[in-house]
Design a protein around this motif. Structure first.
Motif, short mmCIF file in Angstrom:
data_model
loop_
_atom_site.label_atom_id
_atom_site.label_comp_id
_atom_site.label_asym_id
_atom_site.label_seq_id
_atom_site.Cartn_x
_atom_site.Cartn_y
_atom_site.Cartn_z
N GLN A 151 7.07 11.88 -7.86
CA GLN A 151 5.73 12.32 -7.48
C GLN A 151 5.82 13.11 -6.17
N VAL A 152 5.18 14.26 -6.14
CA VAL A 152 5.30 15.18 -5.01
C VAL A 152 4.14 14.95 -4.04
N VAL A 153 4.46 14.99 -2.75
CA VAL A 153 3.43 14.97 -1.71
C VAL A 153 2.97 16.41 -1.50
N TYR A 154 1.75 16.72 -1.90
CA TYR A 154 1.27 18.10 -1.89
C TYR A 154 0.76 18.49 -0.50
N GLU A 175 11.54 9.08 7.45
CA GLU A 175 10.95 9.24 6.12
C GLU A 175 11.73 8.37 5.14
N ALA A 176 11.05 7.49 4.46
CA ALA A 176 11.67 6.64 3.45
C ALA A 176 11.12 7.02 2.09
N GLY A 177 12.01 7.49 1.21
CA GLY A 177 11.61 7.98 -0.10
C GLY A 177 11.53 9.48 -0.11
N ALA A 178 12.69 10.15 0.01
CA ALA A 178 12.71 11.61 0.09
C ALA A 178 12.21 12.25 -1.20
N GLY A 179 12.60 11.68 -2.35
CA GLY A 179 12.10 12.18 -3.63
C GLY A 179 12.48 13.62 -3.89
N GLU A 249 23.07 2.55 14.97
CA GLU A 249 22.45 3.28 16.08
C GLU A 249 20.97 3.51 15.78
N SER A 250 20.15 3.36 16.80
CA SER A 250 18.71 3.54 16.63
C SER A 250 18.34 5.02 16.70
N PRO A 251 17.56 5.52 15.76
CA PRO A 251 17.11 6.92 15.85
C PRO A 251 16.02 7.14 16.88
N GLU A 252 15.43 6.04 17.40
CA GLU A 252 14.34 6.11 18.39
C GLU A 252 13.22 7.03 17.88
N ALA A 253 12.70 6.67 16.73
CA ALA A 253 11.67 7.48 16.09
C ALA A 253 10.31 7.21 16.71
N GLU A 254 9.45 8.22 16.63
CA GLU A 254 8.09 8.12 17.15
C GLU A 254 7.06 8.10 16.03
N ALA A 255 7.48 8.46 14.82
CA ALA A 255 6.57 8.49 13.68
C ALA A 255 7.33 8.05 12.44
N VAL A 256 6.60 7.45 11.50
CA VAL A 256 7.20 6.91 10.28
C VAL A 256 6.32 7.29 9.10
N PHE A 257 6.98 7.70 8.00
CA PHE A 257 6.28 7.96 6.74
C PHE A 257 7.00 7.21 5.64
N LEU A 258 6.28 6.31 4.97
CA LEU A 258 6.86 5.47 3.92
C LEU A 258 6.25 5.84 2.58
N ASP A 259 7.06 6.43 1.71
CA ASP A 259 6.65 6.73 0.34
C ASP A 259 7.44 5.79 -0.57
N LEU A 260 7.06 4.52 -0.53
CA LEU A 260 7.80 3.46 -1.22
C LEU A 260 6.85 2.67 -2.12
N PHE A 303 2.21 5.81 1.82
CA PHE A 303 1.71 6.61 0.70
C PHE A 303 1.75 5.73 -0.55
N SER A 304 0.58 5.21 -0.96
CA SER A 304 0.54 4.25 -2.06
C SER A 304 -0.52 4.67 -3.07
N PRO A 305 -0.18 4.71 -4.36
CA PRO A 305 -1.15 5.14 -5.37
C PRO A 305 -2.16 4.06 -5.77
N CYS A 306 -1.86 2.78 -5.54
CA CYS A 306 -2.74 1.70 -6.01
C CYS A 306 -3.38 0.99 -4.82
N ILE A 307 -4.61 0.53 -5.02
CA ILE A 307 -5.33 -0.17 -3.96
C ILE A 307 -4.71 -1.54 -3.69
N GLU A 308 -4.06 -2.15 -4.70
CA GLU A 308 -3.40 -3.43 -4.46
C GLU A 308 -2.24 -3.27 -3.48
N GLN A 309 -1.55 -2.14 -3.55
CA GLN A 309 -0.48 -1.89 -2.59
C GLN A 309 -1.05 -1.74 -1.18
N VAL A 310 -2.23 -1.15 -1.09
CA VAL A 310 -2.85 -0.96 0.22
C VAL A 310 -3.19 -2.30 0.86
N THR A 311 -3.76 -3.22 0.09
CA THR A 311 -4.14 -4.51 0.66
C THR A 311 -2.92 -5.29 1.15
#
Length: 507
Positions: A151-154, A175-179, A249-260, A303-311
């Motif tokens: 599934q593509v992030v548009y 970014e987790a889930g490069a797809g 080693e830590s990447p010391e990230a400031e932002a995270v995007f999870l497409d899992l 990034f979750s398609p279902c509301i159950e995943q959101v809860t």
């Protein structure tokens, strides 16, 4: 397989003014139809084409040689390419091989005549019709033309995501889930502030993909697009392996995007301190290493398609200390703009309403039709006798028609004529996913508290905002104005004394 790009800046980041060989270009076939092409130089015949590497579309054939070295946005004409005889072989008759071998043995190699081979590809000849436009690659165009593996992030989604997670040049994003790589290309452009040198920290995207086949294809695309220095791709299951790189080693990230599919299982690895029951600190006593930057707040989006995943995700965020949790759904809707042109004398074009635009034009058209009907119904033998009777009326109709056409031709501008109409899509695009945003505040240690106290000591404030009533503030204000007035008076007196001394000296 297209060859890897030469070492240089990616065309997604700085495409330059013209197309280059061994680089990616996007061919626009129609309004919403794009075709990615890796431009290649050919030294001779390629795949049966004398013109070298050729792209075949329903609009014609386009050799790569006609698309290299032209300005971006150029219109490329189709070429005359022989696509019918390539790859064909002469039908052999039984006994041909034996006769050929016998002839070669008798004559030897000396009798063989040398064949002339062309030193380069055949010069392309423009065809009578067909064209495409060559465009520079951008994340937006790449999203519409990339090969779909998941599934593509548009564009409407990732543009809002990058805004909410504070993606900017120099930032580090996990970014987790490069797809399929849509978000990877967009985030790489957002954080790009130069290619990093050894020991230098630059904007970077730390991407993870657990599917081996998708990982290999994504790795190949990043190499072809020149983004391997900006996007660090790792083959790993982040549920078990976490988000550290280079052996802990830590990447010391400031932002995270999870497409899992289960982002709540990956959230414990994104903590400041080792959470209870989380894997990561071994029995040997190694300390917990957080993948987040300890000096800045961390912004996350799932990034979750279902509301159950959101809860489930929101519940896990609350347990782990994330704050400002917010859910957003993007509903993209396109708007189509056109001009509604109305008139009887307008051509039968798209967007033209061939009806009378006012009463005068309608009456003129009716009179013209009536005159044509009279001429058709009039007997041929009485045409000469009655021609003078209706001649004036026909002349008047033709005059009105000519004046109308002249007015239309002289005053009408097709690009600005008619009412401007904006219509939205009849139906909004289907649901893609729910976006959950949250913030994890930076860690505040005793050393940070001591440093803040040293810089801003308590108990030594000259005044505290809100500690004085209205009368006291008014009195303080008057005293300040009086002091300013006294200073002005003293400066004025000092200037007058100086002038007097100068006058005495000159006298």
């Amino acid at each position: 397989m297209a060859p890897n790009m030469r070492q240089g800046i990616s065309p997604f980041l700085e495409p330059g003014p013209r197309t280059k060989a061994n680089s990616l270009a996007i061919l626009q076939l129609s309004r919403d139809n794009f075709l990615p092409v890796h431009l290649q130089h050919a030294t001779g015949e390629h795949d049966g084409y004398a013109e070298g590497v050729v792209v075949n579309t329903r609009f014609g054939s386009f050799p790569h040689s006609t698309m290299i070295g032209v300005p971006w946005g150029s219109q490329i004409r189709a070429s005359k390419v022989d696509t019918g005889s390539r790859g064909r072989k002469r039908k052999r008759v039984p006994g041909d091989d034996a006769a050929r071998d016998e002839n070669e043995n008798e004559n030897g190699n000396e009798s063989a005549e040398p064949t002339d081979t062309p030193s380069g590809p055949k010069q392309a000849i423009a065809a009578s019709s067909g064209f495409v436009h060559v465009l520079p690659p951008t994340p937006e165009i790449w999203t519409t033309s990339l090969p779909h593996r998941t599934q593509v992030v548009y564009t409407p989604d990732y543009s809002y995501i990058l805004h909410r997670i504070r993606a900017r040049p120099g930032a580090v994003i996990i970014e987790a889930g490069a797809g399929s790589g849509s978000f990877s290309h967009a985030s790489a452009r957002a954080v790009y502030n130069g290619y990093p040198k050894e020991g230098e920290r630059k904007g970077k995207v730390i991407s993870f993909e657990y599917h081996e086949e998708r990982y290999k294809k994504m790795k190949e695309e990043l190499s072809q697009h020149g983004l391997q220095g900006i996007v660090h791709l790792t083959h790993r299951d982040v549920y078990k392996g976490g988000f550290l790189i280079n052996d802990g080693e830590s990447p010391e990230a400031e932002a995270v995007f999870l497409d899992l599919p289960a982002p709540w299982d990956a959230l414990p690895a994104l903590s400041r301190q080792r959470p209870e029951g989380a894997e990561g600190a071994t029995e040997s006593g190694k300390p917990w290493v957080s993948p987040l930057n300890p000096k800045k707040n961390a912004y996350i989006c799932t990034f979750s398609p279902c509301i159950e995943q959101v809860t489930k995700t929101v519940s896990a965020m609350r347990r782990l200390g994330w704050v400002d949790i917010d859910m957003v759904e993007i509903a993209n809707r396109k708007l189509h703009t056109a001009r509604d042109r109305v008139g009887l004398n307008l051509p039968q074009d798209r967007g033209v309403n061939n009806s009378a635009r006012d009463v005068e034009e309608a009456i003129s058209k009716l009179a013209e039709i009536e005159e044509k009907f009279r001429q058709h119904a009039r007997p041929a033998r009485s045409a000469e006798n009655t021609g003078s009777k209706h001649g004036d009326n026909g002349k008047a109709v033709s005059n009105r028609k000519g004046a109308r056409e002249e007015e239309t031709s002289t005053s009408s501008r097709p690009w600005a004529d008619g009412r401007l109409i904006v219509r939205g899509e009849p139906e909004i695009k289907t649901h893609t996913s729910y976006l959950v945003f949250a913030i994890l505040p930076r860690e505040w240690s005793e050393e940070d508290e001591a440093e803040a106290l040293a810089k801003y000591p308590l108990g030594q404030e000259k005044a505290v905002v809100g500690d004085m009533d209205k009368a006291s503030r008014k009195k303080l204000r008057q005293e300040l104005l009086k002091k300013q007035g006294d200073k002005k008076t003293k400066r004025k007196e000092k200037a007058e004394k100086l002038d007097e001394k100068m006058d005495e000296t000159s006298g």
